[in-house]
Design an enzyme around this catalytic site. Structure first.
Site, short mmCIF file in Angstrom:
data_model
loop_
_atom_site.label_atom_id
_atom_site.label_comp_id
_atom_site.label_asym_id
_atom_site.label_seq_id
_atom_site.Cartn_x
_atom_site.Cartn_y
_atom_site.Cartn_z
N ARG A 37 -9.40 8.27 17.30
CA ARG A 37 -8.36 8.33 16.27
C ARG A 37 -8.24 6.95 15.67
O ARG A 37 -7.77 6.01 16.31
CB ARG A 37 -7.06 8.79 16.90
N SER A 88 3.59 17.37 29.70
CA SER A 88 2.33 16.61 29.80
C SER A 88 2.30 15.74 31.06
O SER A 88 3.32 15.18 31.45
CB SER A 88 2.17 15.72 28.57
N PRO A 126 2.03 20.79 25.44
CA PRO A 126 2.18 19.52 26.14
C PRO A 126 1.90 18.37 25.18
O PRO A 126 0.87 18.36 24.51
CB PRO A 126 1.12 19.59 27.24
N MET A 127 2.80 17.42 25.13
CA MET A 127 2.58 16.24 24.28
C MET A 127 3.06 15.00 25.01
O MET A 127 4.17 14.94 25.52
CB MET A 127 3.31 16.39 22.95
N TYR A 170 -3.98 16.40 33.61
CA TYR A 170 -5.21 15.65 33.37
C TYR A 170 -5.73 15.21 34.74
O TYR A 170 -4.96 14.68 35.55
CB TYR A 170 -4.94 14.41 32.51
N THR A 207 -6.03 20.86 30.96
CA THR A 207 -6.60 20.58 29.64
C THR A 207 -8.06 20.17 29.81
O THR A 207 -8.37 19.22 30.54
CB THR A 207 -5.80 19.47 28.95
N GLY A 238 3.02 21.98 18.51
CA GLY A 238 3.01 20.59 18.94
C GLY A 238 3.88 19.73 18.06
O GLY A 238 5.10 19.66 18.20
N ARG A 239 3.26 19.07 17.09
CA ARG A 239 3.90 18.00 16.33
C ARG A 239 5.30 18.31 15.77
O ARG A 239 6.17 17.42 15.82
CB ARG A 239 2.97 17.56 15.20
N HIS A 283 -6.86 20.86 20.48
CA HIS A 283 -6.02 19.70 20.75
C HIS A 283 -5.38 19.18 19.45
O HIS A 283 -5.18 17.98 19.27
CB HIS A 283 -6.87 18.59 21.40
N LYS A 303 -6.60 25.15 29.05
CA LYS A 303 -6.26 24.81 27.65
C LYS A 303 -7.38 24.02 26.99
O LYS A 303 -7.81 22.99 27.54
CB LYS A 303 -4.97 23.99 27.62
N GLY A 306 -2.40 24.94 17.40
CA GLY A 306 -3.10 24.19 16.35
C GLY A 306 -2.67 24.63 14.97
O GLY A 306 -3.05 25.70 14.48
N GLN A 364 1.21 20.43 32.57
CA GLN A 364 -0.16 20.20 32.06
C GLN A 364 -0.82 19.10 32.88
O GLN A 364 -0.24 18.04 33.10
CB GLN A 364 -0.11 19.79 30.58
C1 FNR Z 1 -0.97 16.29 22.10
N1 FNR Z 1 -1.69 17.24 22.81
C2 FNR Z 1 -1.80 17.11 24.17
N2 FNR Z 1 -2.42 18.10 24.89
C3 FNR Z 1 -2.49 18.00 26.24
O1 FNR Z 1 -3.03 18.89 26.86
N3 FNR Z 1 -1.92 16.95 26.88
C4 FNR Z 1 -1.28 15.95 26.24
O2 FNR Z 1 -0.76 15.03 26.86
C5 FNR Z 1 -1.23 16.01 24.83
N4 FNR Z 1 -0.64 15.02 24.13
C6 FNR Z 1 -0.45 15.16 22.78
C7 FNR Z 1 0.28 14.21 22.08
C8 FNR Z 1 0.52 14.37 20.73
C9 FNR Z 1 1.32 13.35 19.99
C10 FNR Z 1 0.03 15.51 20.05
C11 FNR Z 1 0.30 15.75 18.58
C12 FNR Z 1 -0.71 16.45 20.73
C13 FNR Z 1 -2.22 18.44 22.11
C14 FNR Z 1 -1.15 19.53 22.04
O3 FNR Z 1 -0.90 20.07 23.33
C15 FNR Z 1 -1.57 20.71 21.15
O4 FNR Z 1 -2.82 21.19 21.53
C16 FNR Z 1 -1.58 20.38 19.65
O5 FNR Z 1 -0.61 19.40 19.32
C17 FNR Z 1 -1.31 21.64 18.84
O6 FNR Z 1 -1.44 21.40 17.50
P1 FNR Z 1 -0.20 21.15 16.49
O7 FNR Z 1 0.84 22.23 16.69
O8 FNR Z 1 0.30 19.79 16.75
O9 FNR Z 1 -0.88 21.26 15.15
C1 LAC Z 2 -3.30 12.97 23.08
C2 LAC Z 2 -3.52 13.05 24.55
C3 LAC Z 2 -2.64 12.28 25.40
O1 LAC Z 2 -3.68 13.92 22.38
O2 LAC Z 2 -3.66 14.36 25.00
O3 LAC Z 2 -2.80 11.93 22.59
#
Ligand code: FNR
Ligand code: LAC
Length: 370
Positions: free
Chosen positions: A178, A116, A87-88, A143, A169, A323-324, A269, A245, A301, A141
């Site tokens: 950040r 997300s 989820p992002m 919140y 989450t 994710g990214r 995360h 998560k 991760g 996902q």
């Molecule tokens: C996230 N992640 C995240 N997790 C979640 O539970 N809800 C969310 O809305 C978000 N939003 C989010 C935004 C962005 C830009 C990133 C990069 C990450 C965390 C995500 O689900 C996940 O745990 C990590 O991104 C995994 O790591 P990698 O693959 O990015 O290294």
């Molecule tokens: C993030 C939140 C939205 O990592 O989960 O930016």
């Protein structure tokens, strides 16, 4: 396999790192920083990658690997490879199609997607992708907001729209610090909103001097008093299986199972919450042992290579989330970019399995890692 067709660019990325380089040119500084950054000194962010490099493979030779099968299933649903998209938030910062492009790419490549709560397309818009591709695996996902009614409404909408699991989450009672977001005074640009929340309650990401608007949003709107007992309440809202998560300890994983979780995502995360936390891959073995097959264990991760997936499965993960890199694919080329990122990982996993003596996912066992 999907190929990226994009005449505007001289180079066609051949791995996920090249996607990141290229994506940087397509994104504003604010968006790239929000997507890429971690909390604090970004020690955990970097360690998520380093943890995979610390573990070495012990490949098995002279096995017939001529017929390879990467399929698996997760909570009873089939996947073409053991991969889901994490989820992002705010995917429309990368491309106007945002979460819809991600949903189409995942549905057509046969991997899962977790939407997300903080998406820039609605729960229903993303679910509509299943009209053409009904087998797509979609989870929602969650919140938990201070407003319980709002949280309940989100769960009910996800259930009604056909999402197959609720992914809570638990590692974000407040948002991680950040610093790049703070420096940029991160907020959503005009025209982008919290698609699931703006209409029902007028919630939006503020713009605030000297602070990340998302940090402020979390502090003001999300419930930092959530405890294990709230999992009972959550499960009373819908019949959806619960996925927890953000677990990094065996004892927490056991608790999650006792409170009804059907799957656990071992995650920090993406290094965005508690800097200095253990690399998620380093936490995997302890959690797999503690859960002892009472729930499915997933990992996210720092997964950037097919060999990372192989190592995660060898240590007991049923599947991984990335994710990214999906955001990089989205920024470079929208849906075809996301599909290409997925197919690059699929190709890498396929070759890594062949070279390790594994014809199918079930052949990947703990003896493959040192
Ligand atoms: C996230 N992640 C995240 N997790 C979640 O539970 N809800 C969310 O809305 C978000 N939003 C989010 C935004 C962005 C830009 C990133 C990069 C990450 C965390 C995500 O689900 C996940 O745990 C990590 O991104 C995994 O790591 P990698 O693959 O990015 O290294
Ligand atoms: C993030 C939140 C939205 O990592 O989960 O930016």
């Amino acid at each position: 396999m999907a190929k990226l067709v994009n005449q505007n660019h001289r180079i066609q990325p051949i791995n996920l790192f090249e996607y990141e380089q290229l994506a940087k040119e397509h994104l504003s500084q604010m968006s790239f920083d929000y997507y890429s950054s971690g909390a604090g000194d970004e020690v955990t962010l970097q360690d998520n990658r380093a943890a995979f490099a610390r573990v070495k493979l012990r490949p098995r030779m002279l096995v017939d690997v001529s017929d390879r099968n990467l399929t698996t299933n997760i909570l009873g649903q089939p996947l073409q490879l053991p991969l889901l998209i994490a989820p992002m938030a705010f995917q429309c910062l990368a491309h106007p199609d945002g979460e819809i492009a991600t949903a189409q790419a995942t549905a057509s490549t046969g991997v899962g997607m977790v939407l997300s709560t903080m998406s820039t397309k609605t729960i229903e818009e993303v679910a509509a992708v299943r009209e053409k591709l009904p087998n797509a695996l979609q989870w929602f996902q969650l919140y938990i907001h201070k407003d319980r009614g709002l949280t309940r409404a989100l769960v009910e909408r996800a259930y009604t729209a056909g999402y197959k699991a609720l992914c809570l989450t638990v590692d974000a009672p407040v948002l991680g610090q950040r610093e790049r977001d703070r420096r940029n005074e991160f907020t959503l640009p005009p025209g982008l909103h919290l698609a699931n929340l703006t209409n029902i309650s007028g919630l939006d990401i503020p713009h605030e001097k000297g602070e990340s608007g998302l940090f402020t949003y979390f502090a003001q709107q999300l419930n930092s008093a959530v405890t294990w007992r709230d999992l009972e309440w959550l499960q009373s809202l819908s019949p959806l299986p619960l996925v927890v998560k953000g677990i990094l300890r065996g004892d927490d994983a056991v608790r999650a199972v006792e409170y009804g979780a059907k799957a656990i995502v071992v995650s920090n995360h993406g290094g965005r919450q508690l800097d200095g936390a253990i690399a998620s891959f380093d936490a995997l073995a302890e959690i797999v042992a503690a859960v002892d097959e009472r729930a499915e264990v997933l990992l996210d991760g720092g997964i950037r290579r097919g060999t990372d997936i192989l190592k995660a499965i060898a240590l007991g993960a049923k599947a991984v989330l990335i994710g990214r890199p999906i955001l990089w694919g989205l920024a470079v080329a929208g849906q075809p970019g996301v599909s290409h990122v997925i197919s690059l990982l699929q190709d890498e996993l396929n070759v890594a399995m062949a070279l390790s003596g594994c014809a199918k996912i079930q052949d990947i066992d703990s003896s493959l890692v040192n």
